[in-house]
Design a protein around this motif. Structure first.
Motif, mmCIF file in Angstrom:
data_model
loop_
_atom_site.group_PDB
_atom_site.id
_atom_site.type_symbol
_atom_site.label_atom_id
_atom_site.label_comp_id
_atom_site.label_asym_id
_atom_site.label_seq_id
_atom_site.Cartn_x
_atom_site.Cartn_y
_atom_site.Cartn_z
ATOM 1 N N GLU A 83 0.835 -1.211 0.000
ATOM 2 C CA GLU A 83 0.000 0.000 0.000
ATOM 3 C C GLU A 83 0.866 1.256 0.000
ATOM 4 N N GLN A 84 1.957 1.224 0.764
ATOM 5 C CA GLN A 84 2.866 2.367 0.810
ATOM 6 C C GLN A 84 3.513 2.592 -0.559
ATOM 7 N N LEU A 85 3.892 1.493 -1.219
ATOM 8 C CA LEU A 85 4.519 1.598 -2.534
ATOM 9 C C LEU A 85 3.507 2.059 -3.587
ATOM 10 N N ASP A 86 2.257 1.565 -3.481
ATOM 11 C CA ASP A 86 1.198 2.026 -4.394
ATOM 12 C C ASP A 86 1.046 3.539 -4.269
ATOM 13 N N ASP A 87 1.116 3.999 -3.040
ATOM 14 C CA ASP A 87 0.992 5.428 -2.762
ATOM 15 C C ASP A 87 2.153 6.195 -3.404
ATOM 16 N N TYR A 88 3.371 5.674 -3.212
ATOM 17 C CA TYR A 88 4.565 6.297 -3.775
ATOM 18 C C TYR A 88 4.471 6.359 -5.299
ATOM 19 N N GLU A 89 3.951 5.293 -5.911
ATOM 20 C CA GLU A 89 3.866 5.222 -7.366
ATOM 21 C C GLU A 89 2.629 5.953 -7.915
ATOM 22 N N GLY A 90 1.848 6.568 -7.024
ATOM 23 C CA GLY A 90 0.720 7.378 -7.459
ATOM 24 C C GLY A 90 -0.498 6.594 -7.912
#
Length: 139
Positions: free
Chosen positions: A75-82
């Motif tokens: 979820e954190q990476l999804d957030d980072y990748e927009g």
């Protein structure tokens, strides 16, 4: 479930991106790997899309340290990748499962592909973002 992640851009170890510190809290580097895909120059940064052609891009394979933390970490990476956009907006990237290869051995990993059109963008012949940017940014 798949607990591996393939990164080819700003999350690679050579970039020293602030998000890399986050990545290495939850994932550990397994090693170099390749995936079928093509790079295009978006101007500010290169983007990658999947392909069925014999075209490969280089990157790094990471594995999750603790499977219990997968949902939180991804979820954190999804957030980072927009990926988490407002209703009606199209995310810049999409996360998909792909077959990656390490020394010819296939396995499954998550990847973030560019989610827009590459029409009019120049194709990057080298399958390595790091090398490409080093060449491009030479004075």
């Amino acid at each position: 479930p798949t607990y591996q992640l393939f990164v080819y851009g700003s999350l690679r170890s050579g970039f020293r991106n602030p998000a890399y510190q986050y990545l290495t809290r939850y994932f550990h580097l397994v090693g170099e790997a390749v995936v079928q895909g093509k790079f295009y120059d978006k101007g500010d940064y290169p983007v990658a899309i999947p392909t069925t052609k014999e075209s490969f891009i280089n990157g790094e394979l990471y594995a999750l340290n603790n499977p219990d933390e997968f949902n939180w970490a991804i979820e954190q990476l999804d957030d980072y990748e927009g990926l988490n956009v407002e209703a009606g907006e199209k995310p810049l990237y999409k996360r998909e499962l792909v077959t990656i290869f390490q020394q010819g051995n296939p396995s499954l990993a998550w990847i973030y592909w560019y989610n827009g059109s590459v029409e009019g963008m120049a194709e990057i012949e080298t399958g390595d973002v790091l090398k490409y940017l080093q060449q491009k940014n030479k004075p």
